[in-house]
Design a protein around this motif. Structure first.
Motif, PDB file in Angstrom:
ATOM      1  N   ASN A 230       0.817  -1.211   0.000  1.00 37.59           N
ATOM      2  CA  ASN A 230       0.000   0.000   0.000  1.00 37.59           C
ATOM      3  C   ASN A 230       0.856   1.269   0.000  1.00 37.59           C
ATOM      4  OD1 ASN A 230      -2.386   1.353  -0.167  1.00 37.59           O
ATOM      5  ND2 ASN A 230      -2.893   1.168   1.988  1.00 37.59           N
ATOM      6  N   ARG A 231       1.770   1.351  -0.941  1.00 34.88           N
ATOM      7  CA  ARG A 231       2.734   2.455  -1.011  1.00 34.88           C
ATOM      8  C   ARG A 231       2.173   3.747  -1.587  1.00 34.88           C
ATOM      9  NH1 ARG A 231       8.233  -0.316  -3.307  1.00 34.88           N
ATOM     10  NH2 ARG A 231       8.165  -2.169  -1.986  1.00 34.88           N
ATOM     11  N   LEU A 232       1.097   3.637  -2.328  1.00 38.26           N
ATOM     12  CA  LEU A 232       0.585   4.803  -3.049  1.00 38.26           C
ATOM     13  C   LEU A 232      -0.404   5.596  -2.199  1.00 38.26           C
ATOM     14  CD1 LEU A 232      -0.029   3.097  -6.490  1.00 38.26           C
ATOM     15  CD2 LEU A 232       1.903   4.532  -5.840  1.00 38.26           C
ATOM     16  N   GLU A 233      -0.423   6.909  -2.432  1.00 46.07           N
ATOM     17  CA  GLU A 233      -1.381   7.791  -1.764  1.00 46.07           C
ATOM     18  C   GLU A 233      -2.514   8.085  -2.739  1.00 46.07           C
ATOM     19  OE1 GLU A 233      -1.631  12.334  -0.047  1.00 46.07           O
ATOM     20  OE2 GLU A 233       0.329  11.356  -0.130  1.00 46.07           O
ATOM     21  N   TRP A 234      -3.655   7.446  -2.522  1.00 46.62           N
ATOM     22  CA  TRP A 234      -4.806   7.609  -3.400  1.00 46.62           C
ATOM     23  C   TRP A 234      -5.621   8.816  -2.978  1.00 46.62           C
ATOM     24  CZ3 TRP A 234      -5.213   4.756  -7.724  1.00 46.62           C
ATOM     25  CH2 TRP A 234      -4.426   3.606  -7.806  1.00 46.62           C
ATOM     26  N   ARG A 235      -6.048   9.601  -3.963  1.00 49.65           N
ATOM     27  CA  ARG A 235      -6.861  10.799  -3.722  1.00 49.65           C
ATOM     28  C   ARG A 235      -8.085  10.753  -4.617  1.00 49.65           C
ATOM     29  NH1 ARG A 235      -2.231  15.506  -3.584  1.00 49.65           N
ATOM     30  NH2 ARG A 235      -1.063  14.563  -1.877  1.00 49.65           N
ATOM     31  N   SER A 236      -9.140  11.379  -4.164  1.00 50.17           N
ATOM     32  CA  SER A 236     -10.359  11.442  -4.958  1.00 50.17           C
ATOM     33  C   SER A 236     -10.156  12.377  -6.147  1.00 50.17           C
ATOM     34  CB  SER A 236     -11.520  11.945  -4.098  1.00 50.17           C
ATOM     35  OG  SER A 236     -12.662  12.144  -4.908  1.00 50.17           O
ATOM     36  N   LEU A 237     -10.629  11.958  -7.291  1.00 50.50           N
ATOM     37  CA  LEU A 237     -10.562  12.794  -8.497  1.00 50.50           C
ATOM     38  C   LEU A 237     -11.779  13.719  -8.585  1.00 50.50           C
ATOM     39  CD1 LEU A 237      -8.838  13.387 -10.977  1.00 50.50           C
ATOM     40  CD2 LEU A 237      -9.919  11.450 -12.125  1.00 50.50           C
ATOM     41  N   LYS A 238     -12.748  13.529  -7.703  1.00 51.40           N
ATOM     42  CA  LYS A 238     -13.981  14.316  -7.755  1.00 51.40           C
ATOM     43  C   LYS A 238     -13.748  15.825  -7.670  1.00 51.40           C
ATOM     44  CE  LYS A 238     -18.667  14.516  -5.963  1.00 51.40           C
ATOM     45  NZ  LYS A 238     -19.666  13.847  -5.120  1.00 51.40           N
ATOM     46  N   PRO A 239     -12.916  16.339  -6.731  1.00 51.23           N
ATOM     47  CA  PRO A 239     -12.708  17.797  -6.695  1.00 51.23           C
ATOM     48  C   PRO A 239     -12.156  18.350  -8.011  1.00 51.23           C
ATOM     49  CG  PRO A 239     -11.892  16.810  -4.677  1.00 51.23           C
ATOM     50  CD  PRO A 239     -12.225  15.676  -5.612  1.00 51.23           C
ATOM     51  N   ALA A 240     -11.238  17.633  -8.636  1.00 49.54           N
ATOM     52  CA  ALA A 240     -10.682  18.089  -9.914  1.00 49.54           C
ATOM     53  C   ALA A 240     -11.729  18.027 -11.009  1.00 49.54           C
ATOM     54  CB  ALA A 240      -9.466  17.246 -10.289  1.00 49.54           C
ATOM     55  N   ALA A 241     -12.569  16.996 -10.984  1.00 51.34           N
ATOM     56  CA  ALA A 241     -13.640  16.882 -11.984  1.00 51.34           C
ATOM     57  C   ALA A 241     -14.625  18.040 -11.837  1.00 51.34           C
ATOM     58  CB  ALA A 241     -14.352  15.543 -11.833  1.00 51.34           C
ATOM     59  N   LEU A 242     -14.950  18.398 -10.614  1.00 49.81           N
ATOM     60  CA  LEU A 242     -15.867  19.527 -10.384  1.00 49.81           C
ATOM     61  C   LEU A 242     -15.250  20.847 -10.817  1.00 49.81           C
ATOM     62  CD1 LEU A 242     -17.370  18.463  -6.941  1.00 49.81           C
ATOM     63  CD2 LEU A 242     -18.428  18.300  -9.216  1.00 49.81           C
ATOM     64  N   ARG A 243     -13.936  21.028 -10.572  1.00 50.47           N
ATOM     65  CA  ARG A 243     -13.250  22.249 -11.042  1.00 50.47           C
ATOM     66  C   ARG A 243     -13.300  22.332 -12.566  1.00 50.47           C
ATOM     67  NH1 ARG A 243      -9.428  20.765  -7.219  1.00 50.47           N
ATOM     68  NH2 ARG A 243      -7.961  20.057  -8.797  1.00 50.47           N
ATOM     69  N   LEU A 244     -13.094  21.198 -13.209  1.00 47.24           N
ATOM     70  CA  LEU A 244     -13.135  21.162 -14.667  1.00 47.24           C
ATOM     71  C   LEU A 244     -14.528  21.531 -15.172  1.00 47.24           C
ATOM     72  CD1 LEU A 244     -11.792  20.450 -17.397  1.00 47.24           C
ATOM     73  CD2 LEU A 244     -12.565  18.106 -17.026  1.00 47.24           C
ATOM     74  N   LEU A 245     -15.555  20.989 -14.564  1.00 42.63           N
ATOM     75  CA  LEU A 245     -16.928  21.319 -14.968  1.00 42.63           C
ATOM     76  C   LEU A 245     -17.222  22.802 -14.794  1.00 42.63           C
ATOM     77  CD1 LEU A 245     -18.997  18.293 -13.635  1.00 42.63           C
ATOM     78  CD2 LEU A 245     -18.596  18.944 -16.014  1.00 42.63           C
ATOM     79  N   ARG A 246     -16.799  23.367 -13.657  1.00 45.89           N
ATOM     80  CA  ARG A 246     -17.030  24.805 -13.425  1.00 45.89           C
ATOM     81  C   ARG A 246     -16.302  25.639 -14.467  1.00 45.89           C
ATOM     82  NH1 ARG A 246     -16.776  23.270  -7.886  1.00 45.89           N
ATOM     83  NH2 ARG A 246     -14.578  23.794  -7.816  1.00 45.89           N
ATOM     84  N   ALA A 247     -15.088  25.252 -14.799  1.00 47.80           N
ATOM     85  CA  ALA A 247     -14.317  25.995 -15.801  1.00 47.80           C
ATOM     86  C   ALA A 247     -14.994  25.924 -17.171  1.00 47.80           C
ATOM     87  CB  ALA A 247     -12.896  25.457 -15.884  1.00 47.80           C
ATOM     88  N   LEU A 248     -15.522  24.757 -17.520  1.00 52.33           N
ATOM     89  CA  LEU A 248     -16.202  24.610 -18.804  1.00 52.33           C
ATOM     90  C   LEU A 248     -17.499  25.406 -18.842  1.00 52.33           C
ATOM     91  CD1 LEU A 248     -15.618  20.813 -19.486  1.00 52.33           C
ATOM     92  CD2 LEU A 248     -14.525  22.756 -20.624  1.00 52.33           C
ATOM     93  N   GLU A 249     -18.193  25.478 -17.714  1.00 60.94           N
ATOM     94  CA  GLU A 249     -19.443  26.238 -17.654  1.00 60.94           C
ATOM     95  C   GLU A 249     -19.205  27.734 -17.791  1.00 60.94           C
ATOM     96  OE1 GLU A 249     -21.097  24.987 -13.949  1.00 60.94           O
ATOM     97  OE2 GLU A 249     -21.911  23.141 -14.787  1.00 60.94           O
ATOM     98  N   LYS A 250     -18.056  28.216 -17.344  1.00 64.39           N
ATOM     99  CA  LYS A 250     -17.741  29.649 -17.403  1.00 64.39           C
ATOM    100  C   LYS A 250     -17.260  30.088 -18.769  1.00 64.39           C
ATOM    101  CE  LYS A 250     -16.534  30.156 -12.554  1.00 64.39           C
ATOM    102  NZ  LYS A 250     -15.454  30.401 -11.603  1.00 64.39           N
ATOM    103  N   ARG A 251     -16.828  29.142 -19.600  1.00 65.96           N
ATOM    104  CA  ARG A 251     -16.323  29.492 -20.929  1.00 65.96           C
ATOM    105  C   ARG A 251     -17.423  30.090 -21.774  1.00 65.96           C
ATOM    106  NH1 ARG A 251     -12.930  24.789 -23.787  1.00 65.96           N
ATOM    107  NH2 ARG A 251     -15.044  24.241 -24.310  1.00 65.96           N
ATOM    108  N   PRO A 252     -17.131  31.215 -22.440  1.00 66.45           N
ATOM    109  CA  PRO A 252     -18.154  31.805 -23.306  1.00 66.45           C
ATOM    110  C   PRO A 252     -18.418  30.889 -24.497  1.00 66.45           C
ATOM    111  CG  PRO A 252     -16.076  32.986 -23.518  1.00 66.45           C
ATOM    112  CD  PRO A 252     -15.902  31.975 -22.421  1.00 66.45           C
ATOM    113  N   ALA A 253     -19.655  30.870 -24.949  1.00 68.24           N
ATOM    114  CA  ALA A 253     -20.029  30.060 -26.108  1.00 68.24           C
ATOM    115  C   ALA A 253     -19.314  30.603 -27.338  1.00 68.24           C
ATOM    116  CB  ALA A 253     -21.535  30.097 -26.306  1.00 68.24           C
TER     117      ALA A 253
END
Length: 126
Positions: free
Chosen positions: A89-112
């Motif tokens: 168990n050498r690896l430090e696992w982290r949730s990808l959910k916060p990054a996925a939510l940041r990505l969604l917010r960034a995409l929503e803010k992009r002008p059409a």
């Protein structure tokens, strides 16, 4: 750029090995195969996937050979084998959910994207 191991958080099912420059971009790549908000990731240390047997695949591959990556019979390097072993168990696992939510917010803010007429034409009748 970093390499990341990605798994589903609920059952630790393997999603894949990805390369990205940030967790948000990792979420974007993972989104090609599953919902990144249900995944965990860990930074992959030095190691790799090795093709231990003879393969017919060649890089670059022809468009009609795109289903043959050359990695079908790949094995983990000893380092990655050790890192992914349950006992250590050498690896430090982290949730990808916060990054996925940041990505969604960034995409929503992009002008059409604005639609414009081709050069030299104006209006509906061109």
């Amino acid at each position: 750029m970093n390499a990341y191991f990605v798994r589903k958080a609920a059952n630790h099912e393997v999603v894949g090995l990805f390369v990205a420059s940030s967790a948000a971009l990792l979420a974007a790549v993972v989104d090609e195969c599953c919902d990144p908000s249900i995944c965990d990731y860990a930074l992959a240390p030095m190691g790799g996937l090795m093709v231990a047997a003879v393969t017919r695949a060649r890089w670059p591959f022809a468009a009609d050979d795109a289903d043959q990556t050359g990695l079908e019979a790949a094995v983990l390097s000893q380092q990655w084998q050790d890192d992914l072993c349950d006992a250590d168990n050498r690896l430090e696992w982290r949730s990808l959910k916060p990054a996925a939510l940041r990505l969604l917010r960034a995409l929503e803010k992009r002008p059409a994207a604005k639609e414009s007429a081709p050069h030299g034409k104006s209006g509906a009748d061109g």
